[in-house]
Write an enzyme that holds these catalytic residues in place. Structure first.
Site, PDB file in Angstrom:
ATOM      1  N   GLN A 160       0.859  -1.192   0.000  1.00 33.31           N
ATOM      2  CA  GLN A 160       0.000   0.000   0.000  1.00 33.31           C
ATOM      3  C   GLN A 160       0.895   1.242   0.000  1.00 33.31           C
ATOM      4  O   GLN A 160       1.574   1.519   0.990  1.00 33.31           O
ATOM      5  CB  GLN A 160      -0.856  -0.043   1.270  1.00 33.31           C
ATOM      6  CG  GLN A 160      -1.742   1.140   1.515  1.00 33.31           C
ATOM      7  CD  GLN A 160      -2.258   1.139   2.955  1.00 33.31           C
ATOM      8  OE1 GLN A 160      -2.017   0.205   3.719  1.00 33.31           O
ATOM      9  NE2 GLN A 160      -2.964   2.178   3.338  1.00 33.31           N
ATOM     10  N   SER A 211       1.670   6.658   2.323  1.00 32.91           N
ATOM     11  CA  SER A 211       2.414   7.647   3.130  1.00 32.91           C
ATOM     12  C   SER A 211       3.635   8.172   2.388  1.00 32.91           C
ATOM     13  O   SER A 211       4.274   7.453   1.617  1.00 32.91           O
ATOM     14  CB  SER A 211       2.887   7.024   4.432  1.00 32.91           C
ATOM     15  OG  SER A 211       1.808   6.515   5.150  1.00 32.91           O
ATOM     16  N   GLU A 247      -8.540  -1.231   6.438  1.00 32.19           N
ATOM     17  CA  GLU A 247      -7.342  -1.313   7.276  1.00 32.19           C
ATOM     18  C   GLU A 247      -7.737  -1.306   8.752  1.00 32.19           C
ATOM     19  O   GLU A 247      -7.241  -2.096   9.546  1.00 32.19           O
ATOM     20  CB  GLU A 247      -6.421  -0.131   6.979  1.00 32.19           C
ATOM     21  CG  GLU A 247      -5.119  -0.159   7.753  1.00 32.19           C
ATOM     22  CD  GLU A 247      -4.126   0.872   7.237  1.00 32.19           C
ATOM     23  OE1 GLU A 247      -4.544   1.940   6.755  1.00 32.19           O
ATOM     24  OE2 GLU A 247      -2.909   0.607   7.341  1.00 32.19           O
ATOM     25  N   GLU A 273      -2.869   9.241  18.491  1.00 28.47           N
ATOM     26  CA  GLU A 273      -3.463  10.582  18.615  1.00 28.47           C
ATOM     27  C   GLU A 273      -4.592  10.763  17.609  1.00 28.47           C
ATOM     28  O   GLU A 273      -5.659  11.293  17.926  1.00 28.47           O
ATOM     29  CB  GLU A 273      -2.392  11.665  18.402  1.00 28.47           C
ATOM     30  CG  GLU A 273      -1.352  11.774  19.502  1.00 28.47           C
ATOM     31  CD  GLU A 273      -0.282  10.687  19.410  1.00 28.47           C
ATOM     32  OE1 GLU A 273      -0.225   9.990  18.376  1.00 28.47           O
ATOM     33  OE2 GLU A 273       0.479  10.522  20.387  1.00 28.47           O
TER      34      GLU A 273
HETATM   35  C1  LIG Z   1       4.953  -0.311  11.199  1.00 30.72           C
HETATM   36  C2  LIG Z   1       4.435   0.676  10.179  1.00 30.72           C
HETATM   37  C3  LIG Z   1       3.943   0.215   8.990  1.00 30.72           C
HETATM   38  C4  LIG Z   1       3.463   1.118   8.031  1.00 30.72           C
HETATM   39  N1  LIG Z   1       3.035   0.632   6.824  1.00 30.72           N
HETATM   40  C5  LIG Z   1       2.618   1.509   5.887  1.00 30.72           C
HETATM   41  C6  LIG Z   1       2.259   1.056   4.576  1.00 30.72           C
HETATM   42  O1  LIG Z   1       2.321  -0.142   4.290  1.00 30.72           O
HETATM   43  N2  LIG Z   1       1.865   1.959   3.661  1.00 30.72           N
HETATM   44  C7  LIG Z   1       1.802   3.289   3.939  1.00 30.72           C
HETATM   45  O2  LIG Z   1       1.417   4.053   3.064  1.00 30.72           O
HETATM   46  N3  LIG Z   1       2.157   3.769   5.152  1.00 30.72           N
HETATM   47  C8  LIG Z   1       2.574   2.909   6.122  1.00 30.72           C
HETATM   48  N4  LIG Z   1       2.956   3.367   7.355  1.00 30.72           N
HETATM   49  C9  LIG Z   1       2.949   4.817   7.592  1.00 30.72           C
HETATM   50  C10 LIG Z   1       1.861   5.261   8.545  1.00 30.72           C
HETATM   51  O3  LIG Z   1       0.606   5.226   7.920  1.00 30.72           O
HETATM   52  C11 LIG Z   1       2.223   6.676   9.004  1.00 30.72           C
HETATM   53  O4  LIG Z   1       3.451   6.583   9.711  1.00 30.72           O
HETATM   54  C12 LIG Z   1       1.166   7.257   9.881  1.00 30.72           C
HETATM   55  O5  LIG Z   1       0.012   7.546   9.136  1.00 30.72           O
HETATM   56  C13 LIG Z   1       1.656   8.553  10.575  1.00 30.72           C
HETATM   57  O6  LIG Z   1       2.169   9.428   9.631  1.00 30.72           O
HETATM   58  P1  LIG Z   1       3.619  10.104   9.851  1.00 30.72           P
HETATM   59  O7  LIG Z   1       4.598   9.034  10.160  1.00 30.72           O
HETATM   60  O8  LIG Z   1       3.879  10.984   8.679  1.00 30.72           O
HETATM   61  O9  LIG Z   1       3.480  10.982  11.151  1.00 30.72           O
HETATM   62  P2  LIG Z   1       2.773  12.413  11.257  1.00 30.72           P
HETATM   63  O10 LIG Z   1       1.455  12.388  10.591  1.00 30.72           O
HETATM   64  O11 LIG Z   1       3.757  13.466  10.799  1.00 30.72           O
HETATM   65  O12 LIG Z   1       2.561  12.534  12.806  1.00 30.72           O
HETATM   66  C14 LIG Z   1       3.617  12.946  13.706  1.00 30.72           C
HETATM   67  C15 LIG Z   1       3.012  13.050  15.109  1.00 30.72           C
HETATM   68  O13 LIG Z   1       1.984  14.056  15.109  1.00 30.72           O
HETATM   69  C16 LIG Z   1       0.753  13.499  15.575  1.00 30.72           C
HETATM   70  N5  LIG Z   1      -0.367  14.085  14.828  1.00 30.72           N
HETATM   71  C17 LIG Z   1      -0.464  14.219  13.492  1.00 30.72           C
HETATM   72  N6  LIG Z   1      -1.653  14.787  13.164  1.00 30.72           N
HETATM   73  C18 LIG Z   1      -2.313  14.989  14.334  1.00 30.72           C
HETATM   74  C19 LIG Z   1      -3.576  15.538  14.660  1.00 30.72           C
HETATM   75  N7  LIG Z   1      -4.410  15.987  13.704  1.00 30.72           N
HETATM   76  N8  LIG Z   1      -3.928  15.594  15.975  1.00 30.72           N
HETATM   77  C20 LIG Z   1      -3.060  15.145  16.945  1.00 30.72           C
HETATM   78  N9  LIG Z   1      -1.854  14.631  16.689  1.00 30.72           N
HETATM   79  C21 LIG Z   1      -1.474  14.546  15.400  1.00 30.72           C
HETATM   80  C22 LIG Z   1       0.867  12.029  15.292  1.00 30.72           C
HETATM   81  O14 LIG Z   1       0.010  11.281  16.145  1.00 30.72           O
HETATM   82  C23 LIG Z   1       2.332  11.760  15.565  1.00 30.72           C
HETATM   83  O15 LIG Z   1       2.562  11.602  16.946  1.00 30.72           O
HETATM   84  C24 LIG Z   1       3.451   2.498   8.317  1.00 30.72           C
HETATM   85  C25 LIG Z   1       3.949   2.967   9.538  1.00 30.72           C
HETATM   86  C26 LIG Z   1       4.444   2.076  10.461  1.00 30.72           C
HETATM   87  C27 LIG Z   1       4.996   2.619  11.755  1.00 30.72           C
END
Ligand SMILES: Cc1cc2nc3c(=O)[nH]c(=O)nc-3n(C[C@H](O)[C@H](O)[C@H](O)COP(=O)(O)OP(=O)(O)OC[C@H]3O[C@@H](n4cnc5c(N)ncnc54)[C@H](O)[C@@H]3O)c2cc1C
Length: 431
Positions: A147, A150, A265, A399
């Site tokens: 998928q 991100s 999901e 969150e």
């Molecule tokens: C083990 C693992 C597997 C994954 N597999 C996939 C995959 O197969 N395909 C894919 O596309 N993605 C995948 N991901 C990515 C995952 O979907 C993202 O890491 C996740 O959506 C968070 O996005 P980010 O890492 O950019 O963090 P951010 O969105 O930048 O968040 C950073 C921090 O800010 C907080 N935050 C953000 N927005 C808000 C809000 N509105 N209110 C309060 N707090 C907030 C978050 O909770 C977090 O603590 C995976 C991630 C992990 C850890």
């Protein structure tokens, strides 16, 4: 039938027993798993999520074979319609298969993202030609899927993604970068969310495609996690050509298509109250072994940690049974499903923490492929502890899930979303 005394009309009473049909189905599943036991990969005693295989390539092949055997035994795609290669069964039957696979210590299907998320998205938005081309092979793990949503600058705010797809004759030309893409290093296909119209508001300018992961211009770089595993990857897309026939849904409809993936999901991850890490039963066995030998002061703290972990894990499990009961009675997962992943992750962390507390220094693991997890495999508790923070992020962070519970379950006012109606290029998201 035993039931809870909960009276809140949103709560289904919990039925712990199978209906006669479900019991018969469970017996058939157990018999099939016993018949094919020699052809399936099995995890070690107490081994669980977060482990690193000694030879990842060999492990991948073994997991593909395992899924093929299960598919041929009718145990994959249980709730998928027969016209899509599935068994036309119920979600309750699917949950029974999941429980029996766990009981038989068969690890997660290698194509769990394909089955849980990509396949349902192709079914809902794909053309008959795409159904024909992809679905049966996906169920048999002939093709593994990932998928590609991100990006470095868009995770929780997924609609702010910047990977572009530009129409060129019968193709689209894609440029950009994805990250955290689970299984991309072993995948044959992926569902790819792109921006096709930056002049429209961010949710409106997106389009979804099926991308061939072996196509020219696709580069996959594995990321190494602190537990030593490489479950996910960076994916670079440089002038990747995707035929228009591989579009999923209409141009500009990508957000609607992505919502199908995200809904599936949440159900796949939060599902039936299954343990997201090591099980509470593993913890009980470890405690029986280790607790008596601890000095009195450490015993007190360990007992408290055990109590907290057992309460959280069992509460999550029985809440999961409530969801399954609702499903078994023909309902859809209700508001309690959106809290499932949150509660399951919290419980799994408490279980891992309690195990590490019991083990003390013996829990320390060495990072490296093939590491058996430290003394007598004890290091797997700390490895699991190191893996779980990722689960608290994947598929919606804690969150973000709390925001969803606040807005959709408790009816609190929504977050301000100032860029929602502005053209993407003119909004803060594009910078
Ligand atoms: C083990 C693992 C597997 C994954 N597999 C996939 C995959 O197969 N395909 C894919 O596309 N993605 C995948 N991901 C990515 C995952 O979907 C993202 O890491 C996740 O959506 C968070 O996005 P980010 O890492 O950019 O963090 P951010 O969105 O930048 O968040 C950073 C921090 O800010 C907080 N935050 C953000 N927005 C808000 C809000 N509105 N209110 C309060 N707090 C907030 C978050 O909770 C977090 O603590 C995976 C991630 C992990 C850890």
């Amino acid at each position: 039938m035993r039931t809870t005394t909960l009276t809140d009309e949103r709560c289904h009473p919990v039925d712990f027993d199978d209906t006669p049909d479900e019991a018969a189905y469970r017996a058939r599943v157990r018999a099939a798993l016993a018949e094919h036991a020699d052809e399936l990969v099995h995890t070690d005693v107490d081994a669980d999520a977060g482990e690193e295989a000694a030879d990842p390539r060999e492990q991948e092949q073994a997991l593909r074979r395992t899924q093929r055997v299960l598919a041929e035994a009718g145990l994959v795609g249980v709730a998928w319609a027969a016209e899509h290669g599935g068994q036309g069964g119920s979600l309750a039957q699917q949950a029974i298969v999941g429980q029996e696979l766990a009981r038989a210590r068969v690890p997660s299907l290698i194509n769990h993202i394909g089955i849980g998320m990509c396949g349902p998205t192709v079914i809902a938005h794909g053309t008959p030609a795409q159904h024909e081309k992809y679905l049966a092979r996906l169920l048999r793990a002939d093709d593994v899927w990932c998928q590609l949503f991100s990006e470095p600058a868009s995770g929780s705010d997924l609609a702010a993604l910047r990977t572009t797809a530009v129409r060129d004759g019968e193709d689209w030309v894609v440029n950009g970068q994805k990250v955290w893409t689970t299984l991309a290093h072993v995948s044959d296909y992926g569902i790819l969310l792109t921006r096709t119209d930056p002049d429209r508001p961010k949710h409106a300018g997106l389009t979804m495609f099926v991308v061939d992961m072996h196509a020219p211009g696709v580069t996959v770089r594995p990321l190494r996690q602190m537990g030593g595993q490489s479950d996910f990857n960076e994916v670079f897309l440089d002038d990747v050509r995707i035929p228009d026939a591989e579009r999923l849904g209409e141009p500009g409809e990508g957000w609607r298509v992505a919502l199908t993936t995200l809904l599936n999901e949440r159900v796949a991850v939060g599902g039936g109250g299954n343990d997201l890490g090591l099980s509470v039963e593993s913890l009980a066995r470890l405690a029986a072994d280790r607790l008596p030998a601890l000095p009195a002061d450490r015993q007190v703290l360990a007992r408290q940690a055990l109590g907290r972990a057992a309460v959280a894990a069992l509460a999550n499990r029985y809440t999961g049974y409530r969801r399954l009961t609702a499903i078994s009675q023909g309902g859809l997962p209700g508001p309690e499903a959106s809290a499932g992943k949150l509660a399951g992750t919290a419980a799994a962390k408490l279980v891992a923490d309690a195990g590490v507390r019991l083990l003390g220094d013996d829990a320390v693991f060495a990072v490296g492929p093939g590491d058996d997890g430290g003394a007598d495999g004890a290091g797997r508790w700390q490895r699991n502890q190191a893996w779980l923070p990722g689960i608290a992020i994947a598929g919606g962070t804690d969150e973000v899930l709390r925001n969803i519970v606040g807005e959709r379950v408790l009816g609190l006012p929504p977050e301000p979303r100032e860029d929602k109606h502005r053209p993407f290029d003119a909004s803060g998201s594009a910078r």
